[in-house]
Design a protein around this motif. Structure first.
Motif, PDB file in Angstrom:
ATOM      1  N   GLY A  38       0.816  -1.210   0.000  1.00  0.00           N
ATOM      2  CA  GLY A  38       0.000   0.000   0.000  1.00  0.00           C
ATOM      3  C   GLY A  38       0.850   1.260   0.000  1.00  0.00           C
ATOM      4  N   TRP A  39       1.949   1.245   0.780  1.00  0.00           N
ATOM      5  CA  TRP A  39       2.843   2.404   0.830  1.00  0.00           C
ATOM      6  C   TRP A  39       3.498   2.654  -0.522  1.00  0.00           C
ATOM      7  N   LYS A  40       3.968   1.595  -1.177  1.00  0.00           N
ATOM      8  CA  LYS A  40       4.607   1.752  -2.486  1.00  0.00           C
ATOM      9  C   LYS A  40       3.602   2.232  -3.534  1.00  0.00           C
ATOM     10  N   ASP A  41       2.396   1.649  -3.501  1.00  0.00           N
ATOM     11  CA  ASP A  41       1.384   2.013  -4.497  1.00  0.00           C
ATOM     12  C   ASP A  41       0.946   3.463  -4.370  1.00  0.00           C
ATOM     13  N   LEU A  42       1.143   4.044  -3.184  1.00  0.00           N
ATOM     14  CA  LEU A  42       0.740   5.430  -2.964  1.00  0.00           C
ATOM     15  C   LEU A  42       1.492   6.380  -3.896  1.00  0.00           C
ATOM     16  N   PHE A  43       2.704   5.988  -4.305  1.00  0.00           N
ATOM     17  CA  PHE A  43       3.545   6.846  -5.141  1.00  0.00           C
ATOM     18  C   PHE A  43       3.511   6.437  -6.614  1.00  0.00           C
ATOM     19  N   ILE A  44       2.618   5.533  -6.950  1.00  0.00           N
ATOM     20  CA  ILE A  44       2.425   5.127  -8.341  1.00  0.00           C
ATOM     21  C   ILE A  44       1.085   5.674  -8.801  1.00  0.00           C
ATOM     22  N   TRP A  45       1.089   6.408  -9.903  1.00  0.00           N
ATOM     23  CA  TRP A  45      -0.144   7.084 -10.330  1.00  0.00           C
ATOM     24  C   TRP A  45      -1.235   6.084 -10.714  1.00  0.00           C
ATOM     25  N   LYS A  46      -0.860   5.011 -11.370  1.00  0.00           N
ATOM     26  CA  LYS A  46      -1.853   4.004 -11.732  1.00  0.00           C
ATOM     27  C   LYS A  46      -2.250   3.196 -10.496  1.00  0.00           C
ATOM     28  N   GLN A  47      -3.393   2.534 -10.603  1.00  0.00           N
ATOM     29  CA  GLN A  47      -3.892   1.751  -9.469  1.00  0.00           C
ATOM     30  C   GLN A  47      -3.839   0.257  -9.775  1.00  0.00           C
ATOM     31  N   ARG A  48      -3.445  -0.522  -8.756  1.00  0.00           N
ATOM     32  CA  ARG A  48      -3.386  -1.973  -8.873  1.00  0.00           C
ATOM     33  C   ARG A  48      -4.818  -2.517  -8.750  1.00  0.00           C
ATOM     34  N   VAL A  49      -5.281  -3.239  -9.774  1.00  0.00           N
ATOM     35  CA  VAL A  49      -6.675  -3.696  -9.822  1.00  0.00           C
ATOM     36  C   VAL A  49      -6.721  -5.174 -10.171  1.00  0.00           C
TER      37      VAL A  49
END
Length: 520
Positions: free
Chosen positions: A22-33
């Motif tokens: 979750g912390w890493k994904d916060l800095f990625i513009w796209k969303q993991r789906v």
């Protein structure tokens, strides 16, 4: 298997792995789906958020029936807030009426918040099992009657007893109201509608403050405000009785007959808790922070202006109205932006900005300065709150979209229930020099320090949590209990096999695109 997508690692398993991801994904513009195709095959991919649409075009996506559900849910939530804040904005009047201190009166707020979680569990599960309509009708009518009972409470002990019962029935409103209002909204309109819906709470505060301003500052005038609240709640209860059941619940009932064995639903509820206990705990922690955030920054603000800033009653009430007007505007705008910027990023930014505004919030001494600073801080406090209804709905297990948000929200409320008492007790035990040069309770410093700590807690908790923005509600099949009950009742499968099938339904519905029951 679909092709042409941007593949991503699967969703992490376990508490620490999920927090790290979750912390890493916060800095990625796209969303993991997680995407499930028509054949039941799953894959995880990165999806870019859709551009923000014109709000007018988003409004146009809702048909007349969708708007009816939304407006009734909004009105119920606003009336619920009116009834609650009828007490918090009149703490000083009630203290004089019952010859008690402000801290004593806030005991009623604590008892109300404590019992809201019980009501949320009872009426939220009733909403998932019996529908959104009649539990809400019962809630609203009883709330109105309890407002009337408050007026006729002759002693302080009777007053506390009635407010405790009030909390029990108040707790059932939130889950059913947001489920009914949001589950019928189109996916890309939910951020905007969530922001508007959450501000029903602030709108209820504004209405209560306006009525309080209208009745004047005499001690006995508090009863008039409670009469108005009783009329609103009972009226909305009767209005809700005139409209049909939620579309999602009707479709669920069409998909399978009701269980004859009354324990099936409760068995599935326990199964959901076993499978989703991490999500439950996370949402309760998040809602605890958020409820402290809201109550600490607003419940004692009128008392702060009356005592430490020496404003007259009318001036303090006007400043409170402008403060919550900022909340209504901020919640709508920031909730709308979350559809594009992301639920978690939006909450974190709003919380940090609100913390930076704290000095400007508590230092002014004039009505104009306090009104402007109150407007701005509540713009961001309730802006963060504006994301919460849809964020909780997207994180909810599909068959428990009425009970899960309500229970987690109200449990957070229960844990944060002493917030008003804590602020009042600490403030009254310390003195500062008021605007007129006399010693006064230290409401400003206490509220400022507490709000800063809470805003930081919200930012950290949200940064380490999950997000399921864009999750589809409209393809969710009937509640798991009904799938099991139908299979058993019609003799197609054994209980064990039906139970396995139900579990598969829950697992498959955790992605952003859910398969309906018929495709199985």
């Amino acid at each position: 298997m679909a092709t042409g997508y941007d593949p991503a690692d699967p969703l992490a398993k376990g508490t620490f792995a999920t927090a790290k991801q979750g912390w890493k994904d916060l800095f990625i513009w796209k969303q993991r789906v997680v995407v499930t195709n028509d054949f039941g095959e799953e894959h995880t991919e990165w999806q870019a958020p859709a551009p923000l649409k014109n709000p007018i075009s988003l409004f146009a996506q809702l048909n007349a029936k969708d708007w009816t559900y939304f407006l009734v849910g909004f009105s119920a939530w606003a009336a619920d807030a009116f009834d609650f804040h009828a007490l918090s904005i009149q703490t000083t009047k009630l203290a004089k009426y019952y010859h008690r201190t402000n801290t004593d009166i806030t005991t009623a707020i604590t008892l109300t918040l404590l019992l809201r979680s019980v009501g949320a569990a009872i009426f939220g599960l009733a909403g998932d099992k019996f529908g959104r309509k009649w539990p809400m009708v019962m809630n609203m009518i009883v709330l109105g009657l309890l407002q009337i009972a408050t007026i006729y409470s002759a002693t302080f002990q009777q007053f506390l007893a009635v407010r405790s019962l009030f909390g029990l029935f108040m707790g059932g409103v939130y889950g059913n109201a947001i489920a009914m209002a949001l589950e019928n909204c189109p996916v890309n309109a939910r951020g905007l509608m969530s922001g508007i819906l959450q501000q029903g709470y602030s709108f209820g505060y504004v209405l209560a403050a306006c009525v309080n301003l209208g009745v004047g500052g005499s001690t006995n005038s508090w009863k008039t405000v409670f009469w108005v609240g009783a009329g609103l709640s009972i009226g909305i209860g009767f209005v809700r009785a005139c409209f049909p059941e939620s579309k999602q619940f009707i479709e669920a009932r069409k998909a399978g007959k009701r269980a004859k064995a009354p324990d099936v639903f409760w068995q599935e509820t326990k199964k959901m808790l076993r499978q989703e206990w991490r999500m439950c705990i996370y949402c309760i922690i998040l809602m605890t922070w958020f409820n402290y955030y809201s109550h600490t920054s607003q419940d004692s603000y009128t008392t702060f202006m009356l005592t430490q800033k020496a404003l007259p009653s009318a001036g303090a009430t006007r400043a409170s109205i402008l403060m919550k007007t900022g909340a209504c505007v901020g919640g709508t705008i920031i909730g709308y932006l979350s559809q594009w910027f992301g639920r978690r990023r939006t909450i974190i930014c709003a919380a940090i900005i609100s913390a930076c505004l704290i000095p400007a919030w508590i230092l002014p001494t004039t009505e104009g300065g306090l009104s402007a600073s109150g407007f701005m801080i509540q713009f961001f406090v309730q802006g963060a709150w504006g994301v919460i209804p849809i964020h909780l709905n997207e994180l909810s297990p599909p068959a428990f979209r009425s009970s899960f948000p309500g229970v987690t929200y109200q449990l957070g409320n229960m844990i944060s229930s002493p917030s008003a008492q804590i602020v009042n007790a600490i403030a009254e035990s310390h003195s500062v020099k008021s605007s007129n040069g006399k010693p006064a309770s230290a409401y400003g410093p206490v509220m400022g320090v507490a709000t800063a700590i809470i805003a930081l807690g919200i930012a950290v908790t949200t940064a380490l949590g999950p997000e399921k923005r864009g999750r589809h509600f409209e393809t969710v099949g009937p509640p798991v209990a009904e799938v099991v009950a139908k299979d058993i009742e019609e003799g197609r499968v054994s209980y064990e096999k039906a139970e396995t099938r139900a579990t598969e339904t829950v697992d498959e519905e955790t992605g952003s695109t859910d398969r309906d029951t018929e495709k199985k």
